[in-house]
Design a protein around this motif. Structure first.
Motif, PDB file in Angstrom:
ATOM      1  N   LEU A  21      -8.645  35.952  34.669  1.00 51.38           N
ATOM      2  CA  LEU A  21      -8.466  34.940  35.716  1.00 51.38           C
ATOM      3  C   LEU A  21      -7.028  34.407  35.690  1.00 51.38           C
ATOM      4  O   LEU A  21      -6.383  34.294  36.741  1.00 51.38           O
ATOM      5  CB  LEU A  21      -9.462  33.784  35.542  1.00 51.38           C
ATOM      6  N   ILE A  22      -6.527  34.113  34.504  1.00 53.52           N
ATOM      7  CA  ILE A  22      -5.141  33.630  34.374  1.00 53.52           C
ATOM      8  C   ILE A  22      -4.175  34.665  34.946  1.00 53.52           C
ATOM      9  O   ILE A  22      -3.298  34.338  35.747  1.00 53.52           O
ATOM     10  CB  ILE A  22      -4.809  33.315  32.893  1.00 53.52           C
ATOM     11  N   LEU A  23      -4.369  35.920  34.547  1.00 54.60           N
ATOM     12  CA  LEU A  23      -3.461  36.976  35.015  1.00 54.60           C
ATOM     13  C   LEU A  23      -3.564  37.201  36.520  1.00 54.60           C
ATOM     14  O   LEU A  23      -2.583  37.575  37.161  1.00 54.60           O
ATOM     15  CB  LEU A  23      -3.720  38.272  34.248  1.00 54.60           C
ATOM     16  N   SER A  24      -4.743  36.945  37.091  1.00 52.00           N
ATOM     17  CA  SER A  24      -4.901  37.119  38.538  1.00 52.00           C
ATOM     18  C   SER A  24      -4.105  36.070  39.318  1.00 52.00           C
ATOM     19  O   SER A  24      -3.751  36.285  40.471  1.00 52.00           O
ATOM     20  CB  SER A  24      -6.379  37.061  38.934  1.00 52.00           C
ATOM     21  N   LYS A  25      -3.829  34.951  38.675  1.00 48.98           N
ATOM     22  CA  LYS A  25      -3.057  33.873  39.324  1.00 48.98           C
ATOM     23  C   LYS A  25      -1.556  34.010  39.081  1.00 48.98           C
ATOM     24  O   LYS A  25      -0.757  33.353  39.733  1.00 48.98           O
ATOM     25  CB  LYS A  25      -3.518  32.498  38.811  1.00 48.98           C
ATOM     26  N   ALA A  26      -1.187  34.825  38.104  1.00 50.13           N
ATOM     27  CA  ALA A  26       0.216  34.963  37.710  1.00 50.13           C
ATOM     28  C   ALA A  26       0.965  35.880  38.673  1.00 50.13           C
ATOM     29  O   ALA A  26       0.421  36.876  39.140  1.00 50.13           O
ATOM     30  CB  ALA A  26       0.291  35.525  36.292  1.00 50.13           C
ATOM     31  N   GLN A  27       2.200  35.522  38.958  1.00 45.63           N
ATOM     32  CA  GLN A  27       3.057  36.352  39.810  1.00 45.63           C
ATOM     33  C   GLN A  27       4.373  36.606  39.082  1.00 45.63           C
ATOM     34  O   GLN A  27       4.923  35.693  38.461  1.00 45.63           O
ATOM     35  CB  GLN A  27       3.357  35.645  41.127  1.00 45.63           C
ATOM     36  N   GLU A  28       4.852  37.839  39.158  1.00 45.52           N
ATOM     37  CA  GLU A  28       6.145  38.153  38.555  1.00 45.52           C
ATOM     38  C   GLU A  28       7.239  37.709  39.514  1.00 45.52           C
ATOM     39  O   GLU A  28       7.094  37.808  40.729  1.00 45.52           O
ATOM     40  CB  GLU A  28       6.239  39.639  38.249  1.00 45.52           C
ATOM     41  N   LYS A  29       8.317  37.193  38.931  1.00 44.65           N
ATOM     42  CA  LYS A  29       9.408  36.682  39.753  1.00 44.65           C
ATOM     43  C   LYS A  29      10.720  36.932  39.016  1.00 44.65           C
ATOM     44  O   LYS A  29      10.772  36.817  37.789  1.00 44.65           O
ATOM     45  CB  LYS A  29       9.212  35.170  39.967  1.00 44.65           C
ATOM     46  N   GLU A  30      11.744  37.255  39.759  1.00 43.45           N
ATOM     47  CA  GLU A  30      13.067  37.413  39.171  1.00 43.45           C
ATOM     48  C   GLU A  30      13.978  36.361  39.774  1.00 43.45           C
ATOM     49  O   GLU A  30      13.937  36.102  40.982  1.00 43.45           O
ATOM     50  CB  GLU A  30      13.611  38.817  39.423  1.00 43.45           C
TER      51      GLU A  30
END
Length: 189
Positions: A21-30
């Motif tokens: 669930l945590i990973l589903s909410k996470a977004q990669e950003k640079e």
């Protein structure tokens, strides 16, 4: 995302469903060098985790001088907590010192995690406590030590940061001029 999971699990245990669930909410950003993660005068709307790179928290004093409060490197969370939690304008800037790769959560998703995962609030509280203790430990010696000792302490505490930040930022953090820092570095070699 593995780094984020390992970091979180230092502060408490979660089952695979909670981690997913945590990973589903996470977004990669640079964030490119010199760009801002959050800015003074604006409300902070994201929590970030630095996978690669260094950020700094800075502000402008009443003379218009830029002051670096501290640096944040890999495997640490980044958020202007007061602004984020209270939806008030920030008084500081969070700026990328190097190109940064991050994992970010929007305020909405972060609050959903707090409301959904039992024990997530305790984990977050432990993370915040650790960050506050580190912040105090970093700043306390700067008050009582001379400039050379402050620089040597910084080198010892942050060997992975010292050669990756501009001297102007480091001098500002140490509370000295850039020319003083250059003299100190020359005398140490």
């Amino acid at each position: 995302m593995k780094e984020l999971v390992e970091y979180i699990l230092q502060f408490g245990s979660l089952n695979q469903q909670q981690i997913d669930l945590i990973l589903s909410k996470a977004q990669e950003k640079e964030i490119s060098k010199d760009n801002y993660f959050s800015e003074a005068g604006k409300i902070s709307v994201e929590v970030g985790f630095i996978v690669d790179g260094i950020m700094r928290v800075c502000y402008y004093n009443n003379k218009g001088e830029e002051i670096t409060k501290y640096f944040i490197d890999e495997n640490n969370l980044v958020v202007d907590l007061e602004s984020f939690e209270n939806s008030i304008c920030s008084s500081a800037y969070v700026q990328a010192v190097t190109d940064c790769k991050m994992i970010v959560f929007s305020k909405k998703d972060w609050e959903e995690l707090l409301n959904t995962i039992i024990g997530w609030d305790k984990i977050v509280h432990k993370i915040i406590n650790k960050a506050l203790i580190q912040k105090v430990a970093r700043r306390s010696p700067l008050v009582s030590e001379d400039a050379t000792t402050r620089y040597l302490s910084f080198m010892e505490m942050f060997p992975q940061v010292i050669n990756r930040v501009p001297l102007s930022y480091l001098a500002s953090y140490l509370g000295i001029t850039q020319s003083s820092l250059s003299r100190i570095r020359k005398n140490i070699r």
